[in-house]
Design a protein around this motif. Structure first.
Motif, PDB file in Angstrom:
ATOM      1  N   HIS A   1       0.874  -1.177   0.000  1.00  0.00           N
ATOM      2  CA  HIS A   1       0.000   0.000   0.000  1.00  0.00           C
ATOM      3  C   HIS A   1       0.904   1.217   0.000  1.00  0.00           C
ATOM      4  O   HIS A   1       1.954   1.227   0.663  1.00  0.00           O
TER       5      HIS A   1
ATOM      6  N   TYR B   1       0.644   3.899   1.485  1.00  0.00           N
ATOM      7  CA  TYR B   1       0.802   4.431   2.841  1.00  0.00           C
ATOM      8  C   TYR B   1       1.963   3.753   3.577  1.00  0.00           C
ATOM      9  O   TYR B   1       2.607   4.375   4.429  1.00  0.00           O
TER      10      TYR B   1
ATOM     11  N   PRO C   1       3.770   7.619   4.071  1.00  0.00           N
ATOM     12  CA  PRO C   1       2.647   8.107   4.890  1.00  0.00           C
ATOM     13  C   PRO C   1       2.540   9.625   4.893  1.00  0.00           C
ATOM     14  O   PRO C   1       1.456  10.172   5.120  1.00  0.00           O
TER      15      PRO C   1
ATOM     16  N   TYR D   1      -0.248  11.522   3.038  1.00  0.00           N
ATOM     17  CA  TYR D   1      -1.614  11.544   3.556  1.00  0.00           C
ATOM     18  C   TYR D   1      -1.829  12.600   4.643  1.00  0.00           C
ATOM     19  O   TYR D   1      -2.970  12.928   4.965  1.00  0.00           O
TER      20      TYR D   1
ATOM     21  N   THR E   1      -6.978   9.918   6.603  1.00  0.00           N
ATOM     22  CA  THR E   1      -6.949   8.479   6.350  1.00  0.00           C
ATOM     23  C   THR E   1      -6.948   8.245   4.840  1.00  0.00           C
ATOM     24  O   THR E   1      -7.356   9.118   4.070  1.00  0.00           O
ATOM     25  N   PRO E   2      -6.521   7.049   4.402  1.00  0.00           N
ATOM     26  CA  PRO E   2      -6.587   6.760   2.964  1.00  0.00           C
ATOM     27  C   PRO E   2      -7.982   6.991   2.371  1.00  0.00           C
ATOM     28  O   PRO E   2      -8.105   7.536   1.273  1.00  0.00           O
TER      29      PRO E   2
END
Length: 354
Positions: free
Chosen positions: A308, A310, A314, A317, A321-322
């Motif tokens: 992923h 994220y 990270p 983001y 949240t995603p």
């Protein structure tokens, strides 16, 4: 005792929610359990022994208020003792209400809680590697202290005739067990759930370099153009391994072919869930906006693994949240380069020792 389980979503959700039927059958072995699903998802649950009847929710019930009302009256006539509404949207709210069942269970929503005799609060963090998708569904049946001891895996049931027919079909197309066979989930259900084509082509090139496997593409007829675009972006060497025109003409055909594969790699979605239900190894590439912990079912880093964005970046983001980044999925995909994905796939495939 008569029980109705309602799940009107797509294939992956319908397959995953069969665990509720299995849990209920274990709790109430003498009960009759009906499973209400969209007609298009029936093939993925055929032959499942943990419910007694499939109740089809047909397209005409959405297109016609009169037809829907007639359907609701039939539900009422069935006199269910318990309704488990997994879907929890207007259609299933009305089905639950019209059932007049003395016990009705669903997930908590402040504006529909009055329709149900019991509502369950979803948890946001998993307590096992089964994933939130599995654990929250089991909360509709079990108390919190029984979740970890009652984890259930979704299962698909094929007949021996289906398995043999798929084997013969593959052999007639020159595909035997002399080489590994890997299914590629080349396309997601929408572009926001689909790795950019040029990235997917490089992923497939790496799979061939690492395994020398035969490759099958998972796509449906209206996706053929996009699937062919990905095929054309792979190297000439890779194309010699891809059997582009070997695919299931129906969902059951696809499942039977998948049964004979050694692994599935590709975009997160129904095909990944089906592979897991067939106990096939999977490597999942999550869309940047999907919350990974919700759907990385039974991931152990060996048989089932995933990546992923994220996990790697990270900072993209911020404090969101995603899922809150859904509208920026296509932009985020640009940062999900093959330099991030391929090392993980290479390691995974080598550990599988195909």
């Amino acid at each position: 005792m008569k029980i109705l389980v309602i799940q009107q979503k797509m294939i992956g959700d319908v397959l995953t929610s069969t665990i509720i039927c299995e849990a209920l059958k274990k709790e109430y072995p003498e009960a009759t359990i009906d499973y209400l699903v969209n007609s298009s998802t029936k093939p993925v649950i055929q032959g499942n022994p943990f419910f007694d009847h499939i109740v089809e929710f047909k397209n005409e019930y959405r297109d016609s208020k009169k037809e829907f009302y007639s359907f609701l009256k039939e539900i009422k006539k069935s006199k269910y003792d318990l309704v488990v509404d997994v879907y929890g949207k207007l259609e299933s709210n009305l089905i639950s209400y019209f059932s007049k069942a003395p016990k009705k269970v669903s997930f908590y929503k402040w504006y529909t809680k009055f329709l149900y005799s019991k509502v369950i609060y979803r948890k946001s963090e998993p307590i096992t590697n089964a994933s939130i998708a599995i654990e929250n569904r089991l909360r509709l049946v079990y108390s919190e202290n029984k979740i970890t001891s009652n984890i259930i895996r979704p299962k698909i049931f094929l007949t021996e005739d289906e398995k043999n027919s798929a084997k013969q079909f593959l052999e007639s197309n020159g595909i035997t067990k002399k080489k590994p066979l890997i299914m590629i989930s080349v396309l997601g259900s929408e572009m926001r759930k689909t790795l950019p084509f040029e990235y997917m082509a490089k992923v497939i090139d790496e799979i061939v370099i690492t395994t020398s496997a035969d490759i099958l593409f998972n796509y449906i007829p209206n996706q053929e153009k996009d699937a062919k675009a990905i095929y054309d972006l792979t190297t000439l060497t890779t194309r010699k391994h891809i059997h582009f025109n070997v695919f299931g003409k129906s969902l059951r055909d696809f499942i039977a072919i998948l049964f004979h594969c050694d692994a599935l790699v590709g975009n997160e979605g129904g095909a990944v869930n089906m592979a897991k239900a067939l106990d096939k190894p999977t490597f999942t590439i999550f869309s940047p906006w999907i919350i990974k912990k919700d759907w990385n079912m039974f991931e152990d880093g060996v048989t089932h693994d995933s990546v992923h964005l994220y996990d790697f970046k990270p900072q993209l983001y911020g404090d969101k949240t995603p899922k809150e980044m859904k509208d920026k999925a296509m932009e985020l995909y640009k940062s999900f380069s093959t330099e991030l994905i391929i090392p993980s796939i290479r390691s995974y495939l080598k550990n599988l020792k195909l």
